[in-house]
Scaffold this active site. Structure first.
Site, PDB file in Angstrom:
ATOM      1  N   THR A 127      -3.257   3.428  16.909  1.00 37.81           N
ATOM      2  CA  THR A 127      -4.374   2.869  17.647  1.00 37.81           C
ATOM      3  C   THR A 127      -4.825   3.881  18.076  1.00 37.81           C
ATOM      4  OG1 THR A 127      -5.587   1.256  19.804  1.00 37.81           O
ATOM      5  CG2 THR A 127      -2.879   1.347  19.274  1.00 37.81           C
ATOM      6  N   ASP A 128      -6.216   3.717  18.314  1.00 40.75           N
ATOM      7  CA  ASP A 128      -7.092   4.605  19.566  1.00 40.75           C
ATOM      8  C   ASP A 128      -6.886   4.462  20.780  1.00 40.75           C
ATOM      9  OD1 ASP A 128      -8.305   2.355  20.024  1.00 40.75           O
ATOM     10  OD2 ASP A 128     -10.473   2.262  20.196  1.00 40.75           O
ATOM     11  N   GLU A 129      -6.030   3.856  21.251  1.00 40.03           N
ATOM     12  CA  GLU A 129      -5.758   3.687  22.690  1.00 40.03           C
ATOM     13  C   GLU A 129      -4.589   4.235  23.360  1.00 40.03           C
ATOM     14  OE1 GLU A 129      -5.111  -0.694  24.172  1.00 40.03           O
ATOM     15  OE2 GLU A 129      -6.340  -1.350  22.450  1.00 40.03           O
ATOM     16  N   TYR A 152       1.457  -1.173  26.507  1.00 47.69           N
ATOM     17  CA  TYR A 152       1.764  -1.547  25.154  1.00 47.69           C
ATOM     18  C   TYR A 152       0.913   0.193  24.531  1.00 47.69           C
ATOM     19  CZ  TYR A 152      -2.187  -2.094  20.966  1.00 47.69           C
ATOM     20  OH  TYR A 152      -2.333  -1.912  19.335  1.00 47.69           O
ATOM     21  N   LYS A 156       2.688   2.384  21.662  1.00 46.77           N
ATOM     22  CA  LYS A 156       2.224   2.473  20.117  1.00 46.77           C
ATOM     23  C   LYS A 156       2.533   3.980  20.293  1.00 46.77           C
ATOM     24  CE  LYS A 156       0.611   0.409  17.058  1.00 46.77           C
ATOM     25  NZ  LYS A 156       0.834  -0.006  16.145  1.00 46.77           N
TER      26      LYS A 156
HETATM   27  P1  NAD Z   1      -0.764  -8.895  15.910  1.00 42.58           P
HETATM   28  O1  NAD Z   1      -0.888  -9.349  16.927  1.00 42.58           O
HETATM   29  O2  NAD Z   1      -2.098 -10.655  15.514  1.00 42.58           O
HETATM   30  O3  NAD Z   1      -0.318  -9.930  14.788  1.00 42.58           O
HETATM   31  C1  NAD Z   1       1.189  -8.959  14.938  1.00 42.58           C
HETATM   32  C2  NAD Z   1       1.896  -9.645  14.048  1.00 42.58           C
HETATM   33  O4  NAD Z   1       3.443  -8.719  14.520  1.00 42.58           O
HETATM   34  C3  NAD Z   1       2.366 -10.748  14.090  1.00 42.58           C
HETATM   35  O5  NAD Z   1       2.452 -11.789  12.513  1.00 42.58           O
HETATM   36  C4  NAD Z   1       3.778 -11.010  14.757  1.00 42.58           C
HETATM   37  O6  NAD Z   1       4.495 -12.185  14.152  1.00 42.58           O
HETATM   38  C5  NAD Z   1       4.640  -9.772  13.938  1.00 42.58           C
HETATM   39  N1  NAD Z   1       5.398  -9.435  14.973  1.00 42.58           N
HETATM   40  C6  NAD Z   1       5.733  -9.119  16.351  1.00 42.58           C
HETATM   41  N2  NAD Z   1       6.534  -8.750  16.368  1.00 42.58           N
HETATM   42  C7  NAD Z   1       7.635  -8.512  15.499  1.00 42.58           C
HETATM   43  C8  NAD Z   1       8.307  -8.027  15.181  1.00 42.58           C
HETATM   44  N3  NAD Z   1       9.819  -7.595  16.147  1.00 42.58           N
HETATM   45  N4  NAD Z   1       9.294  -8.422  13.658  1.00 42.58           N
HETATM   46  C9  NAD Z   1       8.722  -9.014  12.327  1.00 42.58           C
HETATM   47  N5  NAD Z   1       7.439  -9.133  13.259  1.00 42.58           N
HETATM   48  C10 NAD Z   1       7.214  -9.177  14.420  1.00 42.58           C
HETATM   49  O7  NAD Z   1      -1.663  -8.195  16.000  1.00 42.58           O
HETATM   50  P2  NAD Z   1      -2.621  -6.918  15.377  1.00 42.58           P
HETATM   51  O8  NAD Z   1      -3.502  -6.756  15.757  1.00 42.58           O
HETATM   52  O9  NAD Z   1      -3.220  -7.873  13.732  1.00 42.58           O
HETATM   53  O10 NAD Z   1      -2.074  -5.456  15.098  1.00 42.58           O
HETATM   54  C11 NAD Z   1      -1.761  -5.622  13.813  1.00 42.58           C
HETATM   55  C12 NAD Z   1      -1.195  -3.690  14.008  1.00 42.58           C
HETATM   56  O11 NAD Z   1      -2.591  -3.232  14.382  1.00 42.58           O
HETATM   57  C13 NAD Z   1      -0.455  -3.640  15.561  1.00 42.58           C
HETATM   58  O12 NAD Z   1       0.676  -2.483  14.930  1.00 42.58           O
HETATM   59  C14 NAD Z   1      -1.164  -3.432  16.313  1.00 42.58           C
HETATM   60  O13 NAD Z   1      -1.022  -2.278  17.328  1.00 42.58           O
HETATM   61  C15 NAD Z   1      -2.820  -2.598  15.802  1.00 42.58           C
HETATM   62  N6  NAD Z   1      -3.860  -1.676  15.979  1.00 42.58           N
HETATM   63  C16 NAD Z   1      -4.331  -2.957  16.231  1.00 42.58           C
HETATM   64  C17 NAD Z   1      -5.805  -2.815  16.450  1.00 42.58           C
HETATM   65  C18 NAD Z   1      -6.632  -4.152  16.819  1.00 42.58           C
HETATM   66  O14 NAD Z   1      -7.485  -4.367  17.272  1.00 42.58           O
HETATM   67  N7  NAD Z   1      -6.522  -5.807  16.504  1.00 42.58           N
HETATM   68  C19 NAD Z   1      -6.554  -1.824  16.535  1.00 42.58           C
HETATM   69  C20 NAD Z   1      -5.445  -0.951  15.770  1.00 42.58           C
HETATM   70  C21 NAD Z   1      -4.600  -0.848  15.551  1.00 42.58           C
HETATM   71  P1  TYD Z   2      -9.231  -7.004  23.580  1.00 42.84           P
HETATM   72  O1  TYD Z   2      -9.928  -7.416  23.206  1.00 42.84           O
HETATM   73  O2  TYD Z   2      -8.244  -6.607  24.554  1.00 42.84           O
HETATM   74  O3  TYD Z   2      -8.877  -5.357  23.267  1.00 42.84           O
HETATM   75  P2  TYD Z   2      -8.246  -4.153  24.677  1.00 42.84           P
HETATM   76  O4  TYD Z   2      -7.557  -4.419  25.188  1.00 42.84           O
HETATM   77  O5  TYD Z   2      -7.072  -3.879  22.816  1.00 42.84           O
HETATM   78  O6  TYD Z   2      -9.130  -2.938  23.718  1.00 42.84           O
HETATM   79  O7  TYD Z   2      -9.894  -6.691  24.924  1.00 42.84           O
HETATM   80  C1  TYD Z   2     -11.662  -5.804  24.502  1.00 42.84           C
HETATM   81  C2  TYD Z   2     -11.867  -5.292  26.021  1.00 42.84           C
HETATM   82  O8  TYD Z   2     -12.846  -6.590  26.904  1.00 42.84           O
HETATM   83  C3  TYD Z   2     -11.149  -4.864  27.095  1.00 42.84           C
HETATM   84  O9  TYD Z   2     -12.016  -4.111  27.815  1.00 42.84           O
HETATM   85  C4  TYD Z   2     -10.906  -5.615  27.464  1.00 42.84           C
HETATM   86  C5  TYD Z   2     -12.099  -7.267  27.559  1.00 42.84           C
HETATM   87  N1  TYD Z   2     -11.665  -8.763  28.207  1.00 42.84           N
HETATM   88  C6  TYD Z   2     -12.781  -8.658  28.872  1.00 42.84           C
HETATM   89  O10 TYD Z   2     -13.495  -8.550  29.635  1.00 42.84           O
HETATM   90  N2  TYD Z   2     -11.781 -10.594  29.735  1.00 42.84           N
HETATM   91  C7  TYD Z   2     -11.342 -10.877  28.596  1.00 42.84           C
HETATM   92  O11 TYD Z   2     -10.708 -12.162  28.477  1.00 42.84           O
HETATM   93  C8  TYD Z   2     -10.484 -10.767  27.623  1.00 42.84           C
HETATM   94  C9  TYD Z   2      -8.898 -11.335  26.781  1.00 42.84           C
HETATM   95  C10 TYD Z   2     -10.795  -8.724  26.774  1.00 42.84           C
END
Ligand code: NAD
Ligand code: TYD
Length: 338
Positions: A127-129, A152, A156
């Site tokens: 992730t970019d984070e 978090y 990562k």
């Molecule tokens: P999510 O929380 O929706 O899904 C995570 C999945 O992983 C779930 O299905 C959960 O059951 C499974 N899981 C959790 N712990 C586990 C374990 N110990 N063993 C097996 N499975 C397990 O997450 P997401 O938003 O789909 O993100 C997926 C990946 O992409 C993550 O690695 C996250 O860091 C990365 N990512 C997410 C974003 C975003 O904006 N959502 C952006 C960049 C990178």
């Molecule tokens: P989020 O979807 O939790 O993603 P991330 O923290 O990984 O970027 O949040 C996106 C942005 O929205 C972040 O700046 C936090 C803000 N946010 C709110 O203002 N209110 C909320 O209830 C949530 C969940 C997020």
């Protein structure tokens, strides 16, 4: 080709499983997912029947060494796409334990399995984070130091460093992708966009952290999935690839756009106590993947946001089941006294 996707019942994972099955007819997908609160069987419903013999779900923990070893013995895996993770910043602030176990130890166990079984390629979905926070100017490039600010993002970043170490030490063919904030169907409603859509639908307050001026770079999940597959097929071993949506938005802009599209009143917005350590801005420079692999985001944000809002409004039973259970208790704990 046998492809192990971990976390394939989550938001990005389920979109990726579907994308791979549709796009690559010679891929067989094994989905290893623990089905935590964020994993939902409904996200992948019907795939076994739609793609006979090409999709298998294994319920299990990536941090369970015995289970992972057994899975690698059973299937001869060519490619690992590691998405399994604890993914919500706010939860990591309340308790980081599960983040360390899954995101760090789980990744290490998968890396060990990849080495032992001579798996062709390992793609770590990051992730970019991990880069930390930007001020008003600048963008993240792949060569920046890692400066994670939440438990978090620290977990990562730790996983990214483990991948690097396995490349250097054992010569593992691995690649790290770092993507910005995803949006689209099947996102768990604790994240900004689905949470705001569902609250607006229910005429419930929309909790905006701080002054709402924090900036995220939004990308449609489908663009991200396409990029992951391009990296898996054509990326250079040992590289890191950034992906972004070229759509930087303040949180408040997004909340207002959702309300306007849904015909709801801005009076629903409530500014609440800021998230501790809240990163101000993320923005991705993705020129490397663009020049090396020809990837760029294709889905326009305004269009993508509208279709995403429509998806949640059209899939009420999907999120109603989620918000009626344990998640509701989390919501009370998170926002009750904020
Ligand atoms: P999510 O929380 O929706 O899904 C995570 C999945 O992983 C779930 O299905 C959960 O059951 C499974 N899981 C959790 N712990 C586990 C374990 N110990 N063993 C097996 N499975 C397990 O997450 P997401 O938003 O789909 O993100 C997926 C990946 O992409 C993550 O690695 C996250 O860091 C990365 N990512 C997410 C974003 C975003 O904006 N959502 C952006 C960049 C990178
Ligand atoms: P989020 O979807 O939790 O993603 P991330 O923290 O990984 O970027 O949040 C996106 C942005 O929205 C972040 O700046 C936090 C803000 N946010 C709110 O203002 N209110 C909320 O209830 C949530 C969940 C997020």
């Amino acid at each position: 080709m046998k492809v192990l996707i971990t976390g394939g019942c989550g938001f990005i994972g389920s979109n990726l499983v579907r994308y791979c099955l549709e796009r690559y007819s010679d891929w067989e997908i094994i989905n290893l997912d623990l089905l935590t609160y964020a994993g939902n069987l409904e996200n992948t419903e019907g795939l076994e029947d739609a793609y006979p013999g090409r999709y298998t779900l294994v319920k299990g923990d990536i941090a369970d060494r015995v289970l992972v070893a057994d899975l690698f013995d059973r299937y001869s895996i060519d490619l690992i796409l590691n998405l399994a993770a604890e993914s919500h910043v706010d939860r990591s602030i309340k308790d980081a334990s599960a983040f360390m176990r899954t995101n760090v130890v789980g990744t290490q166990i998968l890396l060990d399995a990849a080495i032992r079984h001579g798996t062709g390629r390992f793609v770590q979905i990051s992730t970019d984070e991990v880069y930390g926070s930007l001020g008003k100017a600048g963008k993240f490039t792949e060569d920046l130091p890692l400066e994670p600010n939440s438990p978090y993002s620290a977990s990562k970043a730790s996983a990214d460093l483990l991948v690097r170490a396995y490349i250097k030490t054992y010569g593992l063919d691995a690649i790290v992708t770092r993507c910005s904030n995803n949006y689209g169907p099947y996102q768990f409603p604790e994240k900004l966009i689905p949470l705001m859509v569902i609250n607006a639908y229910n005429n419930k307050e929309l909790p905006v952290y701080g002054d709402g001026r924090n900036v995220r770079d939004w990308i449609h999940v489908k663009d991200h999935c396409r990029g992951i597959c391009m990296v898996a097929l054509d990326g250079k071993p040992g590289e890191i690839y950034n992906m972004g949506g070229r759509a930087e938005k303040e949180n408040i802009e997004i909340v207002r756009a959702i309300l306007a599209y849904m015909g709801k009143d801005e009076g629903l917005i409530r500014f609440v106590k800021d998230r501790p350590g809240h990163d101000f801005r993320y923005a991705m420079d993705f020129s490397k993947i663009e020049s090396q692999l020809g990837w760029r985001p294709e889905i326009d944000f305004e269009e993508g946001l509208r279709s995403t809002v429509d998806w949640y409004l059209g899939h009420k039973t999907w999120w109603e089941k989620i918000i009626s259970g344990e998640y509701m208790r989390y919501y009370e704990r998170m926002y009750g006294n904020r």
